[in-house]
Design a protein around this motif. Structure first.
Motif, mmCIF file in Angstrom:
data_model
loop_
_atom_site.group_PDB
_atom_site.id
_atom_site.type_symbol
_atom_site.label_atom_id
_atom_site.label_comp_id
_atom_site.label_asym_id
_atom_site.label_seq_id
_atom_site.Cartn_x
_atom_site.Cartn_y
_atom_site.Cartn_z
ATOM 1 N N TYR A 214 17.539 -54.631 12.736
ATOM 2 C CA TYR A 214 18.584 -54.924 12.049
ATOM 3 C C TYR A 214 18.906 -53.283 12.635
ATOM 4 O O TYR A 214 20.232 -53.472 12.828
ATOM 5 N N SER A 215 18.292 -52.885 11.857
ATOM 6 C CA SER A 215 18.857 -50.899 12.063
ATOM 7 C C SER A 215 17.474 -50.299 11.947
ATOM 8 O O SER A 215 16.413 -50.666 11.422
ATOM 9 N N TYR A 216 18.003 -48.912 11.576
ATOM 10 C CA TYR A 216 16.337 -48.466 12.041
ATOM 11 C C TYR A 216 17.417 -46.435 11.972
ATOM 12 O O TYR A 216 18.061 -46.825 12.308
ATOM 13 N N SER A 217 16.020 -45.743 11.320
ATOM 14 C CA SER A 217 16.382 -44.270 11.084
ATOM 15 C C SER A 217 14.508 -43.255 11.172
ATOM 16 O O SER A 217 14.023 -44.105 10.595
ATOM 17 N N ILE B 173 5.044 -47.698 18.968
ATOM 18 C CA ILE B 173 5.829 -47.429 19.984
ATOM 19 C C ILE B 173 6.731 -45.532 20.156
ATOM 20 O O ILE B 173 6.846 -45.435 19.100
ATOM 21 N N ASP B 174 7.130 -45.344 21.152
ATOM 22 C CA ASP B 174 7.754 -43.798 20.826
ATOM 23 C C ASP B 174 9.147 -44.214 20.234
ATOM 24 O O ASP B 174 9.602 -45.373 21.045
ATOM 25 N N TYR B 175 9.211 -43.241 19.602
ATOM 26 C CA TYR B 175 10.255 -43.453 18.535
ATOM 27 C C TYR B 175 11.755 -43.359 19.406
ATOM 28 O O TYR B 175 12.847 -44.113 19.135
ATOM 29 N N ASP B 176 12.136 -43.362 20.533
ATOM 30 C CA ASP B 176 12.818 -42.660 20.876
ATOM 31 C C ASP B 176 13.299 -44.525 21.717
ATOM 32 O O ASP B 176 14.308 -44.516 22.445
ATOM 33 N N GLU B 177 11.824 -44.848 21.904
ATOM 34 C CA GLU B 177 12.365 -46.875 22.207
ATOM 35 C C GLU B 177 12.942 -47.255 21.800
ATOM 36 O O GLU B 177 13.574 -48.736 21.394
ATOM 37 N N VAL B 178 13.008 -47.232 20.211
ATOM 38 C CA VAL B 178 13.162 -48.566 18.882
ATOM 39 C C VAL B 178 14.985 -48.637 19.100
ATOM 40 O O VAL B 178 15.752 -47.763 19.144
ATOM 41 N N LYS B 179 15.357 -49.916 18.607
ATOM 42 C CA LYS B 179 16.689 -50.181 19.453
ATOM 43 C C LYS B 179 17.049 -51.046 18.246
ATOM 44 O O LYS B 179 16.142 -52.314 18.428
ATOM 45 N N ILE B 180 18.397 -51.000 18.257
ATOM 46 C CA ILE B 180 18.820 -52.216 17.290
ATOM 47 C C ILE B 180 18.570 -53.477 18.150
ATOM 48 O O ILE B 180 18.813 -53.827 19.212
ATOM 49 N N GLY B 181 17.905 -54.988 17.374
ATOM 50 C CA GLY B 181 17.910 -55.983 18.400
ATOM 51 C C GLY B 181 16.649 -56.191 18.916
ATOM 52 O O GLY B 181 16.622 -57.727 19.493
ATOM 53 N N ILE C 36 11.689 -45.219 9.707
ATOM 54 C CA ILE C 36 12.438 -46.977 8.683
ATOM 55 C C ILE C 36 12.798 -47.724 9.306
ATOM 56 O O ILE C 36 13.948 -47.446 10.106
ATOM 57 N N ALA C 37 13.068 -49.105 8.893
ATOM 58 C CA ALA C 37 13.156 -50.111 9.259
ATOM 59 C C ALA C 37 13.792 -51.445 8.687
ATOM 60 O O ALA C 37 13.416 -51.104 7.638
ATOM 61 N N TYR C 38 14.604 -51.881 8.729
ATOM 62 C CA TYR C 38 15.318 -53.268 8.637
ATOM 63 C C TYR C 38 14.858 -53.618 9.282
ATOM 64 O O TYR C 38 15.564 -54.573 10.496
#
Lengths: 128, 391
Positions: free
Chosen positions: A66-69, A98-106, A80-82
């Motif tokens: 849903y979101s992350y930072s 995961i490589d944090y630059d790859e984290v995406k909402i959805g 951290i994420a929801y």
């Protein structure tokens, strides 16, 4: 990278069943039997009915971000994420493996567990 | 019961210190209390109700009431973090209107800077019995990364940009240059903000408020007593408050409790958005301001980025002058709680006592909003609307 050090969750009589299952790497989700609705965080009294009858039922352990930072100003950056579970509730967690630059909402994620000690294991999420 | 216009803010004081290694916490509370009472032309012996929150040392207000020698007939220690003092104004207004108190004292003070707190970046457990803590604290929630998740989602849903958020800091810094007590007085640009170090994506260092010592206090009283004191009248017009939380997992980080507290305040005050000449908006982070402005109804949800851009929050330039003292982003954030100073600058604006470079002309009606806790989880939100005697 996960966090360098995890704060251990305080475990109390209301949440022991959840944490006992987590220790066995089983992910439970609280559910109100009268409304059929899942909810978060784990608690015994239903916010929907006021009754002390919330059950902890097996969760699929899947959801979407849903979101992350990404916390950068720390010795060991972490994400951290929801995550919105397929059952409905959105819960706080860490995204790992995961490589944090790859984290995406959805993005789709699934549960994994981090053993903290003999007392507890922590549900985290990784790419599905 | 209609409490519009039935109480006034008669005295205010903001401690000039931003770092107080030479003072105790209790002393800071007493000094700001004394300062606000002196501003009103009153003294400790006139106070008959005391309002404080978790920053006050001792159990509830007891130790500080004893320190200051207060003789009380009403107390209220409502605790909603940084918004507590805005809620205290609302509660004091109701109690004054109800005849339960004549002179209400509200204090805030803290010294996180002297105590070396890593306020925004260190995860910690505040209360092991809080029902949420086991399901949040292990994941490393800090003040910054929780607000960052709200910003991240707002950007995702509405296309809000870091440059738009940066305009909020630019406006605050433009005002802070005139505040001799402000911690950060250099005017910054949008580029300065987006090029400052990333703390927690997408929030940069300059999206974050300062950490400071200090404090502030407010004295409220009846309109009759206020008129006898000779200060410009600052009338209480209306207020609202709420707690917004994660709602059993029905999470929406793109709005705040201001949606409810603001609507209640506008209704009670019987004013429209166009009537608000100045707004103090809690600015723990730039995203706090952006979401709050939307939720208070100054623009449509999702349009906050456009609204705050191009100097629209700068006094003398934009349509909604905000935080003309420099706010938490540049001036101070005593005790990591900014609600008090939001009310103080709104009072200065209504009195016409803000710095001449940032004073809003004919500021007959002003709003102050506080956000306590976290917009990333659960927050106490409170709004107050103040006006001149004829407002």
């Amino acid at each position: 990278m996960p966090q360098a050090e995890y704060i251990h969750p305080p475990i109390n009589p209301e949440t022991k069943e959840f944490w006992d299952a987590a220790k066995e790497h089983k992910f439970l989700v609280p559910k109100c039997p009268d409304t059929g609705k899942h909810l978060w965080f784990p608690r015994r009294v239903s916010p929907f009915t006021g009754k002390t009858n919330v059950e902890y039922v097996p969760g699929k352990g899947t959801g979407v971000v849903y979101s992350y930072s990404v916390m950068r100003r720390t010795a060991s950056p972490y994400c951290i994420a929801y995550v919105t579970l397929d059952e409905g509730p959105t819960i706080m967690t860490n995204i790992v493996n995961i490589d944090y630059d790859e984290v995406k909402i959805g993005m789709k994620v699934k549960v994994t567990f981090k053993d903290l000690n003999d007392e507890a294991a922590l549900p985290l999420f990784e790419p599905a | 019961m209609d409490i519009r216009g039935k109480s006034c803010i008669a005295g205010i004081y903001e401690h000039p210190t931003r770092k107080a290694p030479d003072r105790s916490l209790a002393q800071l509370h007493a000094e700001v209390a004394s300062g606000a009472l002196a501003d009103a032309g009153l003294s400790f012996s006139d106070v008959d109700s005391f309002y404080c929150a978790g920053d006050a040392p001792g159990l509830g207000g007891m130790s500080m009431a004893e320190y200051m020698g207060l003789k009380l007939r009403h107390i209220d220690t409502t605790e909603t973090g940084g918004s507590s003092y805005v809620i205290h104004v609302n509660h004091a207004a109701a109690m004054i209107a109800a005849g339960k108190t004549d002179v209400a004292l509200i204090t805030l003070a803290g010294r996180p800077r002297s105590e070396g707190q890593a306020t925004g970046t260190a995860p910690r457990i505040y209360d092991h019995n809080a029902p949420d803590v086991g399901f949040e604290a292990p994941y490393g929630p800090t003040v910054v990364n929780m607000y960052a998740m709200a910003a991240m989602r707002h950007m995702h849903e509405f296309g809000t940009t870091s440059e738009q958020l940066a305009w909020i800091k630019v406006a605050a810094s433009t005002h802070a240059q005139y505040n001799e007590h402000a911690m950060l007085r250099d005017v910054v640009t949008v580029e300065d903000v987006v090029n400052s170090p990333m703390i927690a994506d997408p929030l940069h260092r300059l999206d974050c408020c300062v950490i400071s010592d200090g404090g502030g206090a407010i004295v409220m009283t009846t309109p009759e007593i206020a008129k006898s004191l000779g200060k410009p009248i600052v009338k209480y017009l209306g207020g609202g408050e709420t707690i917004k939380h994660l709602d059993a997992g029905n999470v929406d980080l793109t709005y705040t409790g201001a949606r409810h507290s603001g609507a209640a305040a506008f209704e009670e005050a019987k004013v429209k958005h166009a009537d608000i000449k100045y707004a103090s908006i809690y600015d723990s982070f730039t995203i706090t301001v952006l979401e709050t402005i939307e939720d208070l109804g100054f623009c449509e949800k999702g349009q906050g980025g456009k609204f705050v851009s191009d100097g629209n929050l700068i006094s003398g330039v934009g349509k909604l002058p905000f935080n003309t003292d420099g706010g938490g982003l540049c001036n101070n954030h005593p005790a990591n709680r900014g609600g008090m100073t939001k009310v103080l600058e709104a009072v200065r604006q209504v009195r016409g006592e803000a710095h001449p470079k940032v004073q809003v002309p004919n500021c007959n009606i002003a709003l102050a909003h506080g956000t306590g806790g976290s917009i990333g989880t659960r927050m106490g939100s409170a709004t107050v609307i103040l006006g001149q005697e004829d407002a």
